[in-house]
Motif scaffolding. Structure first.
Motif, PDB file in Angstrom:
ATOM      1  N   ASP A 102     -11.614  11.389   6.247  1.00 52.73           N
ATOM      2  CA  ASP A 102     -12.090  10.005   6.762  1.00 52.73           C
ATOM      3  C   ASP A 102     -10.967   9.114   6.211  1.00 52.73           C
ATOM      4  N   GLU A 103     -10.179   9.429   5.485  1.00 51.31           N
ATOM      5  CA  GLU A 103      -9.272   8.381   4.971  1.00 51.31           C
ATOM      6  C   GLU A 103      -7.832   8.449   5.678  1.00 51.31           C
ATOM      7  N   PRO A 104      -7.392   7.710   6.555  1.00 55.67           N
ATOM      8  CA  PRO A 104      -6.390   7.735   7.376  1.00 55.67           C
ATOM      9  C   PRO A 104      -5.122   8.121   6.920  1.00 55.67           C
ATOM     10  N   LEU A 105      -4.896   7.612   5.539  1.00 45.76           N
ATOM     11  CA  LEU A 105      -3.512   8.022   4.873  1.00 45.76           C
ATOM     12  C   LEU A 105      -3.575   9.306   4.463  1.00 45.76           C
ATOM     13  N   ALA A 106      -4.727   9.653   3.945  1.00 42.49           N
ATOM     14  CA  ALA A 106      -4.728  11.006   3.396  1.00 42.49           C
ATOM     15  C   ALA A 106      -4.748  12.162   4.561  1.00 42.49           C
ATOM     16  N   LEU A 107      -5.310  11.700   5.664  1.00 41.46           N
ATOM     17  CA  LEU A 107      -5.073  12.712   6.661  1.00 41.46           C
ATOM     18  C   LEU A 107      -3.658  12.940   7.326  1.00 41.46           C
TER      19      LEU A 107
END
Length: 378
Positions: free
Chosen positions: A8-13
């Motif tokens: 759910d974290e765009p940067l981590a994805l």
């Protein structure tokens, strides 16, 4: 291998997607930030592996993994988390691996290597099953709990709790058992957090034990419980009970089949393990064997085959030495056959047993039978 990514974290994805693109064997077929979308897409995409963040709102990664494995149990799960405490939970779900955030390149290489090995193992297993059916796994419940490997040798249990947990799931015969029930049964003195940790670790160890022995034993789980797939298991006590249930009505033609199955009684259910929950099942199976044996004895006596009846009665007497009914049946048989000394011997054995075990006397029926021959033996 086809990979599905969920975080759910765009940067981590994006970071995970970027790092995974470095591996030629990994093809990313979908990236998702919402768990519901990922689960829905998995039904169509059929990924080989899912990289799943654990700490998400509405539906956490553990719940997602459970749903994915319900879609297809072969989907490999890799958890991505900022909390190492989730590692034990990952083991419970039989995840291939878990990696901590921020994901390090060298750690991801190890994960991909494990996935590649898992893929090779799975393909080899599928080919083997196609060439040769998976042999049944023999499970012993008579006397003690044993699982036999393909070499015929019993497996070694990592802990006593591993053995008891597996024995209980075998006893439930494929029925789901809630986690809270297992905690109360096996770890009653542990607080909830420690109890769950013990349970997850035990499940993980069991799966690894069977996997290392190449045994196709499936411990399955849902959100709130576990169960054991009974497919491919040969459980001695269950097979014996099923065979008894398939017997035709007792007759001259079927009597020998009854006798054979009674002689094949495997032994008392888990009597070498002092598990509280086994007492009822042990008594139930003993009672089943006893009732069938007494029925066969009476049948032989009614058919004029007294010698067979006596042999069977004496065998039951050794197995059930505290059954007054057996002594009475032998006394009655010997009285009717005019074997008065043998009738007296059985009455004296009965009297001694009743005093020792029940602080009581023989029944009025036994007394009446003995008194009918008393003048002849005095």
């Amino acid at each position: 291998m086809n990979a599905l990514l969920l975080d759910d974290e765009p940067l981590a994805l994006r970071s995970l997607e970027h790092q995974l693109k470095r591996f030629e064997d990994v093809k990313i077929i979908g990236t998702f930030s919402l768990p519901v979308q990922a689960v829905s897409a998995a039904e169509e995409l059929q990924p080989d592996v899912a990289f799943v963040d654990i700490d998400m709102p509405e539906m956490n990664g553990i719940q997602v993994a459970e749903k994915l494995q319900m879609i297809h149990e072969s989907i490999a799960i890799v958890f991505v988390t900022a909390y190492e405490e989730y590692a034990v939970k990952a083991f419970e779900l039989n995840a291939v691996d878990y990696v901590l955030k921020p994901v390090q390149p060298h750690r991801l290489e190890q994960t991909v290597a494990r996935l590649q090995q898992e893929t090779m193992n799975r393909r080899a297993s599928v080919m083997k099953e196609a060439e040769e059916p998976e042999p049944a796994v023999r499970v012993q419940c008579a006397g003690t709990m044993n699982v036999f490997g393909h070499d015929g040798e019993p497996l070694s249990w990592r802990t006593s709790k591993s053995r008891e947990l597996f024995a209980y799931l075998v006893y439930k015969r494929g029925q789901p058992v809630r986690k809270e029930v297992l905690l109360e049964l096996l770890w009653p003195d542990s607080d909830e957090k420690k109890g769950f940790t013990h349970m997850y670790t035990t499940i993980y160890r069991l799966r690894k034990t069977f996997e290392s022995a190449s045994l196709n034993i499936k411990l399955l789980n849902s959100g709130d419980g576990y169960w054991l797939s009974t497919e491919g298991l040969q459980v001695d006590m269950q097979e014996w009970e099923e065979a008894i249930g398939k017997l035709p009505p007792l007759s001259v033609e079927s009597a020998d089949d009854y006798h054979r199955l009674l002689d094949d009684y495997p032994g008392d259910y888990l009597n070498e393990q002092d598990y509280i929950w086994t007492h009822g099942e042990r008594q139930r199976l003993r009672s089943l064997c006893y009732r069938q044996g007494m029925q066969l004895c009476r049948f032989w006596a009614s058919e004029g085959q007294g010698d067979k009846a006596v042999d069977m009665y004496e065998g039951l007497q050794r197995q059930y030495p505290h059954s007054e009914e057996i002594y009475e049946a032998l006394i009655e048989h010997y009285v009717n056959e005019d074997h008065h000394s043998l009738a007296q011997q059985q009455y004296e054995l009965l009297s001694g047993m009743m005093r020792r075990e029940y602080d009581s006397e023989p029944s009025e029926t036994a007394k009446r039978l003995f008194n009918s021959i008393r003048p002849l033996v005095d």
